[in-house]
Motif scaffolding. Structure first.
Motif, PDB file in Angstrom:
ATOM      1  N   TYR A 164      19.397  -2.334  16.465  1.00  0.00           N
ATOM      2  CA  TYR A 164      19.438  -2.106  17.914  1.00  0.00           C
ATOM      3  C   TYR A 164      19.597  -0.611  18.198  1.00  0.00           C
ATOM      4  O   TYR A 164      19.930   0.169  17.304  1.00  0.00           O
ATOM      5  CB  TYR A 164      20.571  -2.954  18.534  1.00  0.00           C
ATOM      6  CG  TYR A 164      20.270  -4.426  18.380  1.00  0.00           C
ATOM      7  CD1 TYR A 164      19.481  -5.096  19.304  1.00  0.00           C
ATOM      8  CD2 TYR A 164      20.692  -5.135  17.254  1.00  0.00           C
ATOM      9  CE1 TYR A 164      19.149  -6.449  19.133  1.00  0.00           C
ATOM     10  CE2 TYR A 164      20.371  -6.474  17.066  1.00  0.00           C
ATOM     11  CZ  TYR A 164      19.595  -7.115  18.026  1.00  0.00           C
ATOM     12  OH  TYR A 164      19.251  -8.438  17.840  1.00  0.00           O
ATOM     13  N   ASN A 165      19.340  -0.214  19.454  1.00  0.00           N
ATOM     14  CA  ASN A 165      19.341   1.215  19.788  1.00  0.00           C
ATOM     15  C   ASN A 165      20.738   1.714  20.118  1.00  0.00           C
ATOM     16  O   ASN A 165      21.506   1.032  20.796  1.00  0.00           O
ATOM     17  CB  ASN A 165      18.452   1.459  21.019  1.00  0.00           C
ATOM     18  CG  ASN A 165      17.009   1.113  20.701  1.00  0.00           C
ATOM     19  OD1 ASN A 165      16.514   1.391  19.605  1.00  0.00           O
ATOM     20  ND2 ASN A 165      16.338   0.474  21.648  1.00  0.00           N
ATOM     21  N   ASN A 166      21.003   2.949  19.663  1.00  0.00           N
ATOM     22  CA  ASN A 166      22.237   3.661  20.040  1.00  0.00           C
ATOM     23  C   ASN A 166      23.520   2.885  19.794  1.00  0.00           C
ATOM     24  O   ASN A 166      24.434   2.918  20.611  1.00  0.00           O
ATOM     25  CB  ASN A 166      22.218   4.044  21.528  1.00  0.00           C
ATOM     26  CG  ASN A 166      21.090   4.990  21.822  1.00  0.00           C
ATOM     27  OD1 ASN A 166      20.797   5.860  21.011  1.00  0.00           O
ATOM     28  ND2 ASN A 166      20.440   4.795  22.957  1.00  0.00           N
ATOM     29  N   VAL A 167      23.566   2.162  18.698  1.00  0.00           N
ATOM     30  CA  VAL A 167      24.842   1.514  18.336  1.00  0.00           C
ATOM     31  C   VAL A 167      25.616   2.500  17.465  1.00  0.00           C
ATOM     32  O   VAL A 167      25.059   3.092  16.540  1.00  0.00           O
ATOM     33  CB  VAL A 167      24.601   0.187  17.577  1.00  0.00           C
ATOM     34  CG1 VAL A 167      25.922  -0.415  17.119  1.00  0.00           C
ATOM     35  CG2 VAL A 167      23.853  -0.800  18.467  1.00  0.00           C
ATOM     36  N   LYS A 168      26.899   2.690  17.802  1.00  0.00           N
ATOM     37  CA  LYS A 168      27.745   3.583  16.996  1.00  0.00           C
ATOM     38  C   LYS A 168      28.795   2.747  16.288  1.00  0.00           C
ATOM     39  O   LYS A 168      29.388   1.848  16.902  1.00  0.00           O
ATOM     40  CB  LYS A 168      28.481   4.569  17.911  1.00  0.00           C
ATOM     41  CG  LYS A 168      27.569   5.549  18.582  1.00  0.00           C
ATOM     42  CD  LYS A 168      28.399   6.626  19.280  1.00  0.00           C
ATOM     43  CE  LYS A 168      27.479   7.488  20.099  1.00  0.00           C
ATOM     44  NZ  LYS A 168      27.754   7.483  21.517  1.00  0.00           N
ATOM     45  N   LEU A 169      29.033   3.062  15.015  1.00  0.00           N
ATOM     46  CA  LEU A 169      30.034   2.308  14.256  1.00  0.00           C
ATOM     47  C   LEU A 169      31.281   3.137  14.035  1.00  0.00           C
ATOM     48  O   LEU A 169      31.194   4.326  13.712  1.00  0.00           O
ATOM     49  CB  LEU A 169      29.500   1.951  12.857  1.00  0.00           C
ATOM     50  CG  LEU A 169      28.274   1.072  12.737  1.00  0.00           C
ATOM     51  CD1 LEU A 169      28.023   0.769  11.263  1.00  0.00           C
ATOM     52  CD2 LEU A 169      28.448  -0.210  13.532  1.00  0.00           C
ATOM     53  N   LYS A 170      32.442   2.511  14.175  1.00  0.00           N
ATOM     54  CA  LYS A 170      33.706   3.121  13.728  1.00  0.00           C
ATOM     55  C   LYS A 170      34.255   2.187  12.661  1.00  0.00           C
ATOM     56  O   LYS A 170      34.531   1.004  12.938  1.00  0.00           O
ATOM     57  CB  LYS A 170      34.698   3.203  14.882  1.00  0.00           C
ATOM     58  CG  LYS A 170      34.173   4.019  16.037  1.00  0.00           C
ATOM     59  CD  LYS A 170      35.017   5.231  16.320  1.00  0.00           C
ATOM     60  CE  LYS A 170      34.245   6.151  17.239  1.00  0.00           C
ATOM     61  NZ  LYS A 170      35.031   6.847  18.216  1.00  0.00           N
ATOM     62  N   MET A 196      22.031   4.666  11.402  1.00  0.00           N
ATOM     63  CA  MET A 196      22.782   4.645  12.669  1.00  0.00           C
ATOM     64  C   MET A 196      23.944   5.626  12.609  1.00  0.00           C
ATOM     65  O   MET A 196      24.296   6.119  11.539  1.00  0.00           O
ATOM     66  CB  MET A 196      23.265   3.227  12.997  1.00  0.00           C
ATOM     67  CG  MET A 196      24.245   2.659  12.007  1.00  0.00           C
ATOM     68  SD  MET A 196      24.221   0.845  11.931  1.00  0.00           S
ATOM     69  CE  MET A 196      24.745   0.414  13.559  1.00  0.00           C
ATOM     70  N   GLU A 197      24.527   5.877  13.791  1.00  0.00           N
ATOM     71  CA  GLU A 197      25.667   6.798  13.850  1.00  0.00           C
ATOM     72  C   GLU A 197      26.924   6.071  13.372  1.00  0.00           C
ATOM     73  O   GLU A 197      27.146   4.916  13.769  1.00  0.00           O
ATOM     74  CB  GLU A 197      25.861   7.206  15.308  1.00  0.00           C
ATOM     75  CG  GLU A 197      26.261   8.650  15.483  1.00  0.00           C
ATOM     76  CD  GLU A 197      26.396   8.995  16.946  1.00  0.00           C
ATOM     77  OE1 GLU A 197      27.538   9.147  17.391  1.00  0.00           O
ATOM     78  OE2 GLU A 197      25.358   9.102  17.629  1.00  0.00           O
ATOM     79  N   TRP A 198      27.732   6.717  12.543  1.00  0.00           N
ATOM     80  CA  TRP A 198      28.937   6.031  12.053  1.00  0.00           C
ATOM     81  C   TRP A 198      30.001   7.036  11.672  1.00  0.00           C
ATOM     82  O   TRP A 198      29.705   8.195  11.374  1.00  0.00           O
ATOM     83  CB  TRP A 198      28.597   5.141  10.853  1.00  0.00           C
ATOM     84  CG  TRP A 198      28.099   5.900   9.648  1.00  0.00           C
ATOM     85  CD1 TRP A 198      26.923   6.578   9.554  1.00  0.00           C
ATOM     86  CD2 TRP A 198      28.763   6.069   8.393  1.00  0.00           C
ATOM     87  NE1 TRP A 198      26.787   7.136   8.315  1.00  0.00           N
ATOM     88  CE2 TRP A 198      27.911   6.843   7.569  1.00  0.00           C
ATOM     89  CE3 TRP A 198      29.965   5.622   7.860  1.00  0.00           C
ATOM     90  CZ2 TRP A 198      28.245   7.190   6.264  1.00  0.00           C
ATOM     91  CZ3 TRP A 198      30.300   5.957   6.552  1.00  0.00           C
ATOM     92  CH2 TRP A 198      29.430   6.737   5.775  1.00  0.00           C
ATOM     93  N   GLU A 199      31.260   6.609  11.729  1.00  0.00           N
ATOM     94  CA  GLU A 199      32.355   7.423  11.207  1.00  0.00           C
ATOM     95  C   GLU A 199      33.445   6.515  10.661  1.00  0.00           C
ATOM     96  O   GLU A 199      33.515   5.340  11.011  1.00  0.00           O
ATOM     97  CB  GLU A 199      32.896   8.379  12.274  1.00  0.00           C
ATOM     98  CG  GLU A 199      33.444   7.698  13.496  1.00  0.00           C
ATOM     99  CD  GLU A 199      33.858   8.701  14.578  1.00  0.00           C
ATOM    100  OE1 GLU A 199      32.977   9.444  15.064  1.00  0.00           O
ATOM    101  OE2 GLU A 199      35.050   8.705  14.933  1.00  0.00           O
ATOM    102  N   GLU A 200      34.264   7.092   9.771  1.00  0.00           N
ATOM    103  CA  GLU A 200      35.320   6.301   9.141  1.00  0.00           C
ATOM    104  C   GLU A 200      36.678   6.840   9.548  1.00  0.00           C
ATOM    105  O   GLU A 200      36.837   8.049   9.748  1.00  0.00           O
ATOM    106  CB  GLU A 200      35.200   6.390   7.616  1.00  0.00           C
ATOM    107  CG  GLU A 200      34.001   5.660   7.088  1.00  0.00           C
ATOM    108  CD  GLU A 200      33.907   5.719   5.567  1.00  0.00           C
ATOM    109  OE1 GLU A 200      33.981   6.828   5.018  1.00  0.00           O
ATOM    110  OE2 GLU A 200      33.758   4.664   4.955  1.00  0.00           O
TER     111      GLU A 200
END
Ligand code: NCD
Length: 357
Positions: free
Chosen positions: A174-180, A202-206
């Motif tokens: 899906y579009n523009n989903v960000k993960l934390k 996709m965009e993600w950070e931990e």
């Protein structure tokens, strides 16, 4: 071939069709009451389950079909040493669709290759759990009205939590989903999943702080620490209470954050949270049954859902000791190209050269 082993087999359009069918079943259950009349579903559960197995059974019965199966492999021929391939061939003579849960990563793929009826993965080891993801997606869609543009926090056991792996694979579409990704260092995503994220899907950070992540989240996906997959029990004891969501912590979240959990919960979510309108984990259960009904219809009556194209390479091996290819004698080692890497066809781990083993 008709099977659902993991979510990438379905296009975004096909997921939407399943969600539309599930919503239609919810509104007009009478239309679907006889759709699986005279058809039989077999549940082959080699690992404990409450929701998933009973949800499939309820789904099939609500479609007018019947169910057979087992929930404890100790009473089956597996305990005599029967292979997954043989069991799948045999059960194909008794049922029109097979649902398998197994402790080995990739076991349902072996079943799908050998069965002559559709096979659905109901959770394979620490690998994936696509029908839980279908439940999660429908819940998010119904709560938020969309699957694009969401910030989604995954909290707890991201290493062994197969529901996490499948939902991340789905959200990547899906579009523009960000993960934390919120976990202790020891329970971060497995390397094959991290490599996939590092390839830029996709965009993600931990982070290891639930409190820091909470204010930004549209969805918080809590998970159980997967005790049964720990080789070291002391490590489980040390990590088991890493995160507990209570009302005080939830006050840091947005008023419309949606809290999900695939269940069973142990103590990751305080029971006081259950009455907060943001708690959606019991809605997931109902949505799971509806999506399983939609999936059964799709697989039994619809077009093929093929597996990814695979190839043999005698110079490569799968490094994952939990993979079905390392324990089942008859399983042919196969690989796929995915995210620019050669990976094991059964468990997605990055293949290594035989001489480096
Ligand atoms: C999950 C599973 O089995 O992976 N449960 C489920 O199917 N709803 C999550 C878990 O066991 O923690």
């Amino acid at each position: 071939m008709k099977c659902l082993i993991d979510i990438p087999q379905l296009s975004v359009g096909e997921i939407k069709e399943l969600m539309d069918t599930a919503i239609d079943i919810d509104s007009h259950p009478e239309k679907y009451r006889e759709r699986m009349k005279y058809k039989r579903l077999a549940t082959l559960f080699y690992e404990p389950s409450t929701r998933t197995r009973l949800s499939f059974e309820a789904a099939m019965m609500q479609l007018g079909g019947s169910v057979i199966g087992f929930s404890n492999s100790e009473s089956t021929s597996a305990s005599k040493g029967e292979s997954i391939a043989d069991t799948s061939r045999v059960i194909s003579c008794y049922a029109d669709v097979i649902v398998m849960r197994h402790p080995k990563d990739g076991a349902p793929t072996v079943a799908a290759l050998n069965a002559s009826v559709p096979v659905i993965n109901a959770g394979d080891g620490g690998h994936c759990h696509p029908t839980q993801t279908l439940a999660d997606l429908l819940t998010i869609y119904r709560e938020k009205g969309r699957l694009d543009g969401l910030t989604v926090g995954f909290c707890g056991d991201l290493k062994y939590g197969r529901t996490v792996h499948s939902l991340i694979n789905a959200l990547a579409r899906y579009n523009n989903v960000k993960l934390k990704l919120i976990s202790p260092q020891e329970l971060r995503l497995p390397s094959y999943m991290r490599q996939r994220l590092e390839s830029g899907i996709m965009e993600w950070e931990e982070t290891d702080s639930l409190e820091d992540a909470l204010p930004s989240l549209d969805i918080l996906y809590m998970t159980r620490i997967q005790q049964e997959r720990f080789a070291d029990h002391d490590e489980y004891i040390r990590l088991k209470d890493s995160y507990v969501l209570n009302l005080k912590k939830l006050s840091l979240a947005k008023p419309d954050t949606c809290v999900l959990h695939p269940l069973p919960r142990v103590n990751e979510i305080d029971v006081d949270v259950d009455s907060d309108p943001r708690a959606c984990y019991f809605k997931q259960v109902e949505n799971g049954k509806l999506m399983r009904m939609a999936l059964i219809l799709r697989l039994v009556d619809g077009d093929d859902v093929p597996l990814p194209e695979s190839f043999s390479d005698p110079g490569l091996v799968c490094p994952n000791p939990r993979c079905v290819c390392s324990s089942e004698r008859s399983v042919e080692k196969k690989f796929i190209f995915s995210d620019g890497e050669k990976r094991c066809f059964y468990c997605d781990h990055k293949a290594i050269a035989l001489e480096n083993k």
